[in-house]
Design an enzyme around this catalytic site. Sequence first.
Site, PDB file in Angstrom:
ATOM      1  N   HIS A   1       0.834  -1.202   0.000  1.00 41.28           N
ATOM      2  CA  HIS A   1       0.000   0.000   0.000  1.00 41.28           C
ATOM      3  C   HIS A   1       0.872   1.258   0.000  1.00 41.28           C
ATOM      4  O   HIS A   1       2.062   1.220   0.331  1.00 41.28           O
ATOM      5  CB  HIS A   1      -0.927   0.023   1.218  1.00 41.28           C
ATOM      6  CG  HIS A   1      -0.218   0.123   2.529  1.00 41.28           C
ATOM      7  ND1 HIS A   1       0.454  -0.930   3.104  1.00 41.28           N
ATOM      8  CD2 HIS A   1      -0.060   1.169   3.391  1.00 41.28           C
ATOM      9  CE1 HIS A   1       0.987  -0.551   4.252  1.00 41.28           C
ATOM     10  NE2 HIS A   1       0.705   0.728   4.451  1.00 41.28           N
TER      11      HIS A   1
ATOM     12  N   ARG B   1       5.985   6.108  13.623  1.00 42.42           N
ATOM     13  CA  ARG B   1       6.035   6.731  12.305  1.00 42.42           C
ATOM     14  C   ARG B   1       5.553   8.173  12.374  1.00 42.42           C
ATOM     15  O   ARG B   1       4.558   8.482  13.030  1.00 42.42           O
ATOM     16  CB  ARG B   1       5.160   5.960  11.312  1.00 42.42           C
ATOM     17  CG  ARG B   1       5.333   6.405   9.862  1.00 42.42           C
ATOM     18  CD  ARG B   1       4.213   5.875   8.989  1.00 42.42           C
ATOM     19  NE  ARG B   1       2.940   6.527   9.308  1.00 42.42           N
ATOM     20  CZ  ARG B   1       1.752   6.059   8.971  1.00 42.42           C
ATOM     21  NH1 ARG B   1       1.663   4.893   8.371  1.00 42.42           N
ATOM     22  NH2 ARG B   1       0.658   6.716   9.280  1.00 42.42           N
TER      23      ARG B   1
ATOM     24  N   HIS C   1       4.750   0.152   0.196  1.00 48.53           N
ATOM     25  CA  HIS C   1       5.521  -0.611   1.173  1.00 48.53           C
ATOM     26  C   HIS C   1       4.673  -1.733   1.763  1.00 48.53           C
ATOM     27  O   HIS C   1       3.446  -1.740   1.636  1.00 48.53           O
ATOM     28  CB  HIS C   1       6.101   0.279   2.274  1.00 48.53           C
ATOM     29  CG  HIS C   1       5.103   1.112   3.001  1.00 48.53           C
ATOM     30  ND1 HIS C   1       4.580   2.283   2.502  1.00 48.53           N
ATOM     31  CD2 HIS C   1       4.520   0.945   4.220  1.00 48.53           C
ATOM     32  CE1 HIS C   1       3.721   2.807   3.352  1.00 48.53           C
ATOM     33  NE2 HIS C   1       3.668   2.007   4.406  1.00 48.53           N
TER      34      HIS C   1
ATOM     35  N   ASP D   1       0.658   5.072   1.763  1.00 48.05           N
ATOM     36  CA  ASP D   1      -0.054   5.644   2.911  1.00 48.05           C
ATOM     37  C   ASP D   1      -1.062   6.709   2.486  1.00 48.05           C
ATOM     38  O   ASP D   1      -0.775   7.565   1.637  1.00 48.05           O
ATOM     39  CB  ASP D   1       0.945   6.260   3.894  1.00 48.05           C
ATOM     40  CG  ASP D   1       1.704   5.215   4.693  1.00 48.05           C
ATOM     41  OD1 ASP D   1       1.227   4.061   4.774  1.00 48.05           O
ATOM     42  OD2 ASP D   1       2.776   5.545   5.235  1.00 48.05           O
TER      43      ASP D   1
END
Length: 327
Positions: A153, A318, A303, A155
């Site tokens: 996917h 993150r 990723h 983000d």
Amino acid sequence: MTALTGSTAPAPGTTPAIPAPAATPALRPHRIPADGLYEGPRLLRRTPDGWDDRPYERFEVVPQAATIGAEIRGLDLSRPLSAELRTELNRALLEWKVLFFRGQRLSSPAQREFARNWGELETNPLLAPGDSKDVVRFDKTAGGVPTFENVWHTDVTFRERPAMGAVLQLRTVPPAGGDTMWADMAAAYDNLPPEIRARINEARAVHDYLPGFARFYSPAQLAPFQEEFPPVVHPVVRRHPETGRRMLFVNASFTTRIVGLGRAASDRLLRLLFQQAQVPEYQVRWRWQPGDLAFWDNRATQHYAVNDYGTHRRVAERVAIAGDRPY
């Protein structure tokens, strides 16, 4: 001159005999299913044609794959970046799409300060926060709530302005497993058949937060965010705002349909496009150590967090950097 014994040379004035072609062997009918992954050599361009590919002066770059992923050595990211260093790191990010830094062990505020060199930070109310609302914390142990693992996917493409990039740091690393993989979506676009590129160059697709988050949240948890995150439309192929490269910009978590196509045709084309991230030649895989940090260009990559660490704990934080509207 006397001809050699056994010579097959034609007599003077005659036309040489041409052997009949061998018959082509008959083969049984055979084909692979349509719209599958291409098998064979691939075009692997790390940078656009005409790019000024010059040496780095302020750090060492150690490539991890052909077109994507480089470890950066010789920097302490807890220290402020000069304008010159920030410019050179940004060039490395554009060229390699994801940068890795071993053993930085940044505090949460220091991680945020590093990310702010590239813009305002983004918040995501759908994910668990860390020390601050602009830090997302993934704390996985056996039996914990699953999140965005085991799926390719990009983000937050369900936003009108998806994240420009993200900075991820591993706080706790399992003894084995828990790697993260990234795929180069410019390489994925470059290697599509010409007829597919022609079909998608001007196409647009709908992105929605619901499919991705419905994997691990209930309808009652998702419903309050429907007004905040309505479906949005992005180009299927976006232009990178800094390099100008065309990149495939659909993903299996958030892209629901291609505008103007019927459901069956849209699903078939999207399945083909989703598959492209799975090609090993477009990928880099990073084996984490505690305190490692990865900084990736969310505009140019997908990723995949590999959940293969069983009952062991894995903790990551993150920080995402707000982006622009894809075009």
